[in-house]
Design a protein around this motif. Structure first.
Motif, PDB file in Angstrom:
ATOM      1  N   ARG A 120      37.122  49.330  50.866  1.00 21.72           N
ATOM      2  CA  ARG A 120      37.274  48.490  51.824  1.00 21.72           C
ATOM      3  C   ARG A 120      37.170  46.804  51.879  1.00 21.72           C
ATOM      4  NH1 ARG A 120      32.259  51.071  51.420  1.00 21.72           N
ATOM      5  NH2 ARG A 120      31.074  49.244  51.216  1.00 21.72           N
ATOM      6  N   SER A 121      36.913  46.510  50.631  1.00 24.64           N
ATOM      7  CA  SER A 121      37.049  45.452  50.583  1.00 24.64           C
ATOM      8  C   SER A 121      38.700  44.339  50.351  1.00 24.64           C
ATOM      9  CB  SER A 121      36.322  44.667  49.213  1.00 24.64           C
ATOM     10  OG  SER A 121      34.779  44.432  49.468  1.00 24.64           O
ATOM     11  N   GLY A 122      39.108  45.793  50.704  1.00 22.72           N
ATOM     12  CA  GLY A 122      40.967  44.983  49.807  1.00 22.72           C
ATOM     13  C   GLY A 122      41.451  45.279  48.170  1.00 22.72           C
ATOM     14  N   PHE A 123      40.783  45.861  47.574  1.00 22.79           N
ATOM     15  CA  PHE A 123      41.537  46.271  46.338  1.00 22.79           C
ATOM     16  C   PHE A 123      42.384  47.509  46.074  1.00 22.79           C
ATOM     17  CE2 PHE A 123      37.578  44.109  45.151  1.00 22.79           C
ATOM     18  CZ  PHE A 123      38.908  42.962  44.048  1.00 22.79           C
ATOM     19  N   VAL A 124      43.356  47.317  45.735  1.00 24.56           N
ATOM     20  CA  VAL A 124      44.334  48.477  45.591  1.00 24.56           C
ATOM     21  C   VAL A 124      44.774  49.499  44.169  1.00 24.56           C
ATOM     22  CG1 VAL A 124      46.058  47.906  47.875  1.00 24.56           C
ATOM     23  CG2 VAL A 124      46.222  47.768  45.501  1.00 24.56           C
ATOM     24  N   MET A 125      44.755  50.399  44.471  1.00 23.47           N
ATOM     25  CA  MET A 125      44.399  50.754  42.629  1.00 23.47           C
ATOM     26  C   MET A 125      45.710  51.106  42.232  1.00 23.47           C
ATOM     27  SD  MET A 125      42.717  53.843  41.665  1.00 23.47           S
ATOM     28  CE  MET A 125      42.419  54.178  43.454  1.00 23.47           C
ATOM     29  N   ASP A 126      45.584  50.289  41.300  1.00 25.30           N
ATOM     30  CA  ASP A 126      46.699  50.277  40.135  1.00 25.30           C
ATOM     31  C   ASP A 126      47.283  51.463  39.223  1.00 25.30           C
ATOM     32  OD1 ASP A 126      48.587  48.516  38.690  1.00 25.30           O
ATOM     33  OD2 ASP A 126      46.929  48.666  37.505  1.00 25.30           O
ATOM     34  N   ARG A 127      46.406  51.813  38.664  1.00 27.05           N
ATOM     35  CA  ARG A 127      46.265  53.140  37.854  1.00 27.05           C
ATOM     36  C   ARG A 127      44.936  53.173  36.899  1.00 27.05           C
ATOM     37  NH1 ARG A 127      45.854  48.262  34.028  1.00 27.05           N
ATOM     38  NH2 ARG A 127      45.356  49.167  32.102  1.00 27.05           N
ATOM     39  N   GLU A 128      45.220  54.297  36.557  1.00 26.35           N
ATOM     40  CA  GLU A 128      43.902  55.451  35.809  1.00 26.35           C
ATOM     41  C   GLU A 128      43.783  55.516  34.470  1.00 26.35           C
ATOM     42  OE1 GLU A 128      42.698  58.895  37.933  1.00 26.35           O
ATOM     43  OE2 GLU A 128      43.648  58.472  39.298  1.00 26.35           O
ATOM     44  N   GLU A 129      42.780  55.776  33.795  1.00 26.53           N
ATOM     45  CA  GLU A 129      42.362  56.648  32.326  1.00 26.53           C
ATOM     46  C   GLU A 129      41.301  57.535  33.065  1.00 26.53           C
ATOM     47  OE1 GLU A 129      41.035  53.165  30.135  1.00 26.53           O
ATOM     48  OE2 GLU A 129      43.577  52.794  30.466  1.00 26.53           O
ATOM     49  N   GLU A 130      41.089  57.969  31.701  1.00 24.28           N
ATOM     50  CA  GLU A 130      40.154  59.591  31.740  1.00 24.28           C
ATOM     51  C   GLU A 130      39.128  58.941  32.806  1.00 24.28           C
ATOM     52  OE1 GLU A 130      37.205  61.705  28.804  1.00 24.28           O
ATOM     53  OE2 GLU A 130      39.429  60.855  27.900  1.00 24.28           O
ATOM     54  N   ARG A 131      38.261  57.490  31.924  1.00 26.07           N
ATOM     55  CA  ARG A 131      36.822  57.012  33.128  1.00 26.07           C
ATOM     56  C   ARG A 131      37.317  56.165  34.107  1.00 26.07           C
ATOM     57  NH1 ARG A 131      33.610  56.370  27.456  1.00 26.07           N
ATOM     58  NH2 ARG A 131      34.137  58.596  26.441  1.00 26.07           N
ATOM     59  N   PHE A 132      37.985  55.519  34.300  1.00 24.90           N
ATOM     60  CA  PHE A 132      38.301  54.544  34.791  1.00 24.90           C
ATOM     61  C   PHE A 132      39.343  54.638  35.764  1.00 24.90           C
ATOM     62  CE2 PHE A 132      36.176  52.669  30.557  1.00 24.90           C
ATOM     63  CZ  PHE A 132      35.360  52.395  31.011  1.00 24.90           C
ATOM     64  N   HIS A 133      39.154  53.220  37.226  1.00 26.35           N
ATOM     65  CA  HIS A 133      39.853  53.667  37.830  1.00 26.35           C
ATOM     66  C   HIS A 133      40.324  51.482  37.835  1.00 26.35           C
ATOM     67  CE1 HIS A 133      40.572  56.473  40.585  1.00 26.35           C
ATOM     68  NE2 HIS A 133      39.251  56.247  40.423  1.00 26.35           N
ATOM     69  N   TYR A 134      41.674  51.358  38.152  1.00 28.79           N
ATOM     70  CA  TYR A 134      41.906  49.857  37.800  1.00 28.79           C
ATOM     71  C   TYR A 134      43.001  49.787  38.917  1.00 28.79           C
ATOM     72  CZ  TYR A 134      41.768  50.103  32.583  1.00 28.79           C
ATOM     73  OH  TYR A 134      41.368  50.279  31.488  1.00 28.79           O
ATOM     74  N   MET A 135      41.760  48.311  39.107  1.00 28.04           N
ATOM     75  CA  MET A 135      42.520  48.139  40.761  1.00 28.04           C
ATOM     76  C   MET A 135      42.538  46.544  40.840  1.00 28.04           C
ATOM     77  SD  MET A 135      38.971  50.084  42.904  1.00 28.04           S
ATOM     78  CE  MET A 135      39.988  50.214  44.350  1.00 28.04           C
ATOM     79  N   CYS A 136      43.429  45.720  42.280  1.00 26.25           N
ATOM     80  CA  CYS A 136      44.203  45.179  42.380  1.00 26.25           C
ATOM     81  C   CYS A 136      43.748  44.321  43.835  1.00 26.25           C
ATOM     82  CB  CYS A 136      45.429  44.926  41.638  1.00 26.25           C
ATOM     83  SG  CYS A 136      46.187  43.136  41.649  1.00 26.25           S
ATOM     84  N   LYS A 137      44.391  43.006  43.721  1.00 21.71           N
ATOM     85  CA  LYS A 137      43.990  42.322  45.023  1.00 21.71           C
ATOM     86  C   LYS A 137      44.476  40.847  45.328  1.00 21.71           C
ATOM     87  CE  LYS A 137      40.741  40.929  48.720  1.00 21.71           C
ATOM     88  NZ  LYS A 137      39.470  41.092  49.486  1.00 21.71           N
ATOM     89  N   GLU A 138      45.582  41.010  45.764  1.00 19.99           N
ATOM     90  CA  GLU A 138      46.551  39.614  46.302  1.00 19.99           C
ATOM     91  C   GLU A 138      45.339  39.249  46.908  1.00 19.99           C
ATOM     92  OE1 GLU A 138      49.724  39.098  44.244  1.00 19.99           O
ATOM     93  OE2 GLU A 138      49.763  41.141  43.851  1.00 19.99           O
ATOM     94  N   LEU A 139      45.355  37.867  46.192  1.00 21.04           N
ATOM     95  CA  LEU A 139      44.416  37.236  47.475  1.00 21.04           C
ATOM     96  C   LEU A 139      45.540  35.410  48.406  1.00 21.04           C
ATOM     97  CD1 LEU A 139      42.182  35.829  44.022  1.00 21.04           C
ATOM     98  CD2 LEU A 139      42.254  36.843  46.177  1.00 21.04           C
TER      99      LEU A 139
END
Length: 139
Positions: A120-139
């Protein structure tokens, strides 16, 4: 009222994180201790999240070139779903911008409801692993 201050008591902050994260550690079978959290947060920029003057959460940041890593955003269970996490995330963005960061990064457990806040805050999915999502947001 929601406010923020640099963390003075890292042990209490580590304990808050340990207690908040216990269900995730149990779910994934992670053997973790409060002392390990304390060791890891010493080198980070640590902020307390306050609600009406009471510490109810923690923010932990690390900077790398143009990037700000949100290493931790915690809000105690009884204070969740009150807009505190969203306010804390806005504060993170302000802090990152003031340090000259161009991107914000984070890692979140796949089972964490906080993932929805980040989307909701504008982060997008970058990649995922078994347990985690990695997310990024441009400022």
């Amino acid at each position: 009222m929601i406010s923020f201050q640099l963390t003075a008591d890292l042990e209490a902050s580590a304990k808050l994180t340990f207690e908040n994260m216990a269900p995730y550690y149990a779910h994934y079978g992670v053997d973790w201790e409060c002392s390990k959290i304390h060791e890891q947060i010493v080198s980070l920029e640590n902020w307390d999240v306050l609600y009406n003057g009471e510490v109810v959460g923690a923010i932990r940041l690390a900077y790398d070139g143009d990037d700000c890593w949100l290493r931790d955003l915690q809000v105690s269970g009884e204070y969740q779903n009150k807009g505190i996490g969203a306010a804390a995330l806005s504060e993170v963005e302000r802090l990152a911008h003031n340090k000259g960061s161009r991107r914000m990064w984070l890692r979140v457990f796949k089972i964490s409801p906080a993932r929805n806040l980040y989307l909701r805050s504008g982060f997008v999915m970058d990649r995922e692993e078994e347990r985690f999502h990695y997310m990024c947001k441009e400022l």
